[in-house]
Structure formats: C-alpha cells, structure tokens
Design an enzyme around this catalytic site. Structure first.
Site, PDB file in Angstrom:
ATOM      1  N   CYS A  78      38.178   2.238 -31.403  1.00  0.00           N
ATOM      2  CA  CYS A  78      38.609   2.711 -30.075  1.00  0.00           C
ATOM      3  C   CYS A  78      39.365   4.035 -30.188  1.00  0.00           C
ATOM      4  CB  CYS A  78      39.498   1.662 -29.414  1.00  0.00           C
ATOM      5  SG  CYS A  78      38.672   0.100 -29.155  1.00  0.00           S
ATOM      6  N   TYR A 130      10.593   2.257 -24.309  1.00  0.00           N
ATOM      7  CA  TYR A 130      11.719   1.725 -25.082  1.00  0.00           C
ATOM      8  C   TYR A 130      12.339   0.564 -24.299  1.00  0.00           C
ATOM      9  CZ  TYR A 130      11.399   6.437 -27.199  1.00  0.00           C
ATOM     10  OH  TYR A 130      10.971   7.588 -27.797  1.00  0.00           O
ATOM     11  N   ASP A 133      14.581   4.735 -22.038  1.00  0.00           N
ATOM     12  CA  ASP A 133      15.918   4.331 -22.500  1.00  0.00           C
ATOM     13  C   ASP A 133      15.883   4.296 -24.018  1.00  0.00           C
ATOM     14  OD1 ASP A 133      18.441   3.356 -22.850  1.00  0.00           O
ATOM     15  OD2 ASP A 133      18.098   1.416 -21.872  1.00  0.00           O
ATOM     16  N   CYS A 172      22.235   7.058 -24.346  1.00  0.00           N
ATOM     17  CA  CYS A 172      23.521   6.701 -24.949  1.00  0.00           C
ATOM     18  C   CYS A 172      24.015   7.807 -25.874  1.00  0.00           C
ATOM     19  CB  CYS A 172      23.414   5.382 -25.709  1.00  0.00           C
ATOM     20  SG  CYS A 172      22.225   5.407 -27.058  1.00  0.00           S
TER      21      CYS A 172
END
Length: 464
Positions: A82, A313, A382, A409
């Site tokens: 994170c 995809y 995607d 992404c």
C-alpha cells in the site's frame, strides 16, 4: 554541488512518480523519496545515487503536506503493497487522475486538453480485496507469512493486511503453526528447497465462501489430514486445495491442483450474476467497485438489444455476461482454456444463452469468427498489464466496429494502445474507477468512437 551517499538534505516534494514516490530537487538534482507527499518539506538522507538522479529516505518531517494522513498499517513503510496509504483518499484519486492524463499526453501524444472524467471512488478504501497472495518463508527459525518488502523478496511478516479480509490472518496463522508443529520446512527461494511456497486465499464477499489454496514445492503435503481438520474449523472456509509448483520460478501458481476438501472453487455474485471462481480464474479483486466498473461499461455501451458484441480477453466471462443481458449476441475470446471453461459454465448457471466463448488469441480468433457471425457493433477489450497485442490493434482497425470500450489496469500501455488506435478512433470518455485503494494500481475505462473514413489520420507507426 556534488552529493554522496548518506548526505542529509532539506528538500520540498514537488511531484510524485508513477510508483508513488515523492519527487524533489536539490541544486537541480532530482531525488525520489518513498512515503513522501506533494507539499512535504523534509530532511532527506541519500541512500542511492545514479548519474542523473538519486533516492532518499525521510530523516525528519519539517513541515507535513496537507495531503498527508497517518498510515493505519504498522508495517506500511517496510511492506511493498500500500504505497499510497500516507495520502488522504481524495489525494490518492487526484494522483491517479493526474497519472492517467500524464500518460496520455507523454506516451500517447494526446493534447494537454484531453479530458479525464471525475473518478468513480470507493466508499470502502480498506478491507476491499477478495484475494490475498502471501509468500511463505522462514524468519528466525519460524514459518512466516506476509508480503515482500519493496524491490526485494524479503518477507515482511504481516499479522493482518488492512486491504484484505480479516479472516486471512487466522488462516495464515493456522497454516504457519501447522508447518512448525509438523516440522514442514517453508520454501527457500535461494536453494529451491522446502515445501510451502505461497498461500492464496479467495473470499466470496456476497456468499461468504472462502477458498484456501496452498502452493507447495512437492507432489504431496505431509500430515495433510491434520491440516484439513484445522481449516474446516475456520468459519467460512468451504474448500481447500494444494497447488503443485515445483518449478524454480517467480510465478506463484502451478498448473496442477489437488482438492483437499470441498468443490475446489467458490461462487460469488456481481450484481445479479453468479460466478464460479477457481484458483487460476481471473476475477476482479474489488467486488464493490467491480459492480461500478461494469455499470460504467454498460452505460458507455448504450446497448439497445440488437447489437453484436465481441469481448476480447474475456477471462471467465464476467463482462460478457453483463453485456449479454442487453445485446443480441456476445462473443467472448480468451487464450486460457480453463477460463473459457469457467465462462461457459457461468453462462449456463445464469441461464444466459446468447453468450458464446472461444479459446485462442483474439487476433487469431476474430478473423475466423467473422466468417460465421455478423461484424461487431461494439468491441470490449480488457487486456493484462502488457496491453493489447499490436496485431490485435491492427485487427480492430480492420474490423472497424462503431465503438470500442477499452478497460485497462495499466495507464502506460493504455496510452500506447490508444495512440495506435488514434488513426481511426477518438477517445470520447475516459474514466478512472478506483479498484485498488491505498496502492498505485489504476483501472481506467475508455470509450473510443470511430472516426469517419474521411477523417482517418495516416501515420507511420512502428508496431515491432
């Protein structure tokens, strides 16, 4: 001015890198500082120097940025996960918006005026992940689970990851205690020895089902019956598997699974649709935001019921099945056979008969498919982080659907691919859907509209 390692400098953080590191300058020389926020004034110690830039760590916070917040995780500074937890959530969204726009202009060559819509933020920026992957190793003679430290494979023991599910910590403790009790050595990456390599935990948020997948460097696990008994006692754990991975590789999962108990998969819902999730299945890790992501895709698609849609995809068919509820026919293509098998089963279990699935590379399957089905009105892509294959982008321009929806992404490969498509398509809607709070992960949905043939831009593009 000449700098050397361990020098202490006072700098102001003026910007952030795509990896989430603060950027500041001293005498015109650029330094990257992890855990720093834009507006911080710090005393920094130099830890590494390159020819044109360096890396530092904060020795003293002189004046904190108003964008800063106190990280909740006790191992935040050491863990490699994170890396935005020191920023307020609104500042995280601003950083991601800026990253998308910078990639579009610097990599894609789009004008500075390119518009990125307001972000679709999360009401739950912690405890959102339905999947945890934990490396297993030995620390001071004890089996430990956690995450890798930044830029290393040194395990940082993590009792409770705040973006994963609370039950994960109990499952991990059960497995590490079992390993120590029965003297089952954890995996040693350097020597390629030991048994337990990773633990994969997948949690179905809506059904409450939990899958535990133990990755082993062996064909069997000693005393597995004892472990089965322990795992069955954990509330929610409905299935457990051994995944066999005896290769000397950084790839987490092997190709062979052995079911310890249960069905070997779990099921969960996105909206009203039910999905089967196996260890190797791709399934979005943030179920609450996934519903928003797919709602965004549906809104951009503007389907009226008579359209033909290609979903490239397609994975286990999640987007395909959402689109099939409003389209005449959807054709999903995915190179992973197991994912296609899951997609077909998901369609059957949801009573959807107008979604068809094919195994293979999209750029190879599409031309063959067009011999027997109508040309698509809409294509959804995607792809993984590496983006679309260059040959697929050429195929898309040859197919020439009226609209393309690109779900990405990775903003850098997105920008590259949009530039290659820009000879025939214009991005008209660009939206960040925050799937990965507290991290630098960025999910973007882009609607591309076909230009008229007279408006096509002729450019010489190197696709190699």
């Amino acid at each position: 001015m000449e700098f050397k390692k361990n020098d202490i400098l006072e700098i102001k953080i003026e910007d952030m890198s795509v990896e989430g590191m603060g950027i500041g300058k001293a005498s015109g020389f650029t330094f990257f500082v992890s855990g720093a926020a834009v507006g911080d004034i710090i005393k920094m110690r130099i830890v590494k120097l390159k020819k044109n830039y360096g890396y530092g760590i904060t020795e003293e916070m002189i004046c904190p940025s108003p964008l800063r917040t106190e990280p909740l995780c006790p191992v935040y500074k050491r863990c490699g996960g994170c890396n935005l937890q020191h920023l307020s959530y609104s500042a995280q969204l601003d950083f991601k918006q800026k990253t998308i726009k910078n990639n579009l202009t610097r990599i894609g060559g789009f004008p500075e005026t390119v518009c990125v819509n307001s972000p679709v933020g999360s009401e739950k920026p912690f405890r959102y992940r339905n999947k945890g992957q934990y490396p297993i190793g030995s620390i001071k003679g004890k089996t430990a689970a956690g995450f890798y430290a930044q830029r290393s494979h040194n395990i940082i023991p993590t009792e409770d990851c705040l973006i994963n599910q609370p039950t994960d910590s109990l499952i991990l403790k059960t497995i590490t205690d079992f390993s120590d009790k029965h003297k089952i050595p954890p995996y040693d990456e350097k020597n390629h020895s030991g048994v337990i390599r990773h633990v994969l935990i997948r949690t179905a948020v809506k059904t409450g089902e939990i899958m535990v997948c133990i990755v082993i460097n062996s064909d069997e696990l000693f005393q597995k019956e004892a472990l089965i008994h322990l795992l069955k006692d954990i509330p929610g754990v409905s299935t457990a598997l051994l995944n066999i991975n005896k290769k000397k590789t950084n790839v987490i999962l092997g190709s062979k699974n052995k079911i310890l108990f249960g069905k070997g998969y779990i099921t969960d819902y996105i909206g009203e649709l039910r999905f089967k999730i196996s260890p190797l299945s791709f399934f979005q890790v943030n179920p609450l935001q996934t519903e928003k992501l797919y709602k965004t895709v549906l809104e951009l698609a503007e389907l009226k019921g008579d359209e033909t849609v290609f979903d490239l995809y397609c994975g286990i068919g999640t987007i395909s099945l959402f689109l099939a509820q409003r389209a005449r026919a959807v054709y999903g293509i995915e190179i992973i056979p197991d994912a296609i098998a899951d997609a077909k089963q998901n369609a059957a279990e949801n009573g959807i008969t107008n979604a068809n699935f094919y195994t293979g590379a999209a750029e190879e399957v599409c031309p063959k498919l067009l011999k027997s089905v109508p040309e698509p009105d809409l294509v959804v892509v995607d792809p993984p982080r590496k983006g679309c294959a260059a040959s697929l982008l050429l195929t898309l321009k040859e197919i020439a659907p009226e609209k393309i929806i690109y779900v990405s992404c990775n903003p850098s490969t997105l920008a590259r691919d949009l530039a290659l498509l820009s000879t025939h398509y214009t991005p008209v809607q660009i939206t960040l859907v925050d799937m990965f709070s507290q991290t630098t992960g960025i999910e973007t949905v882009v609607l591309l509209s076909q230009q008229k043939p007279d408006d096509y831009i002729e450019v010489d593009l190197d696709l190699d």
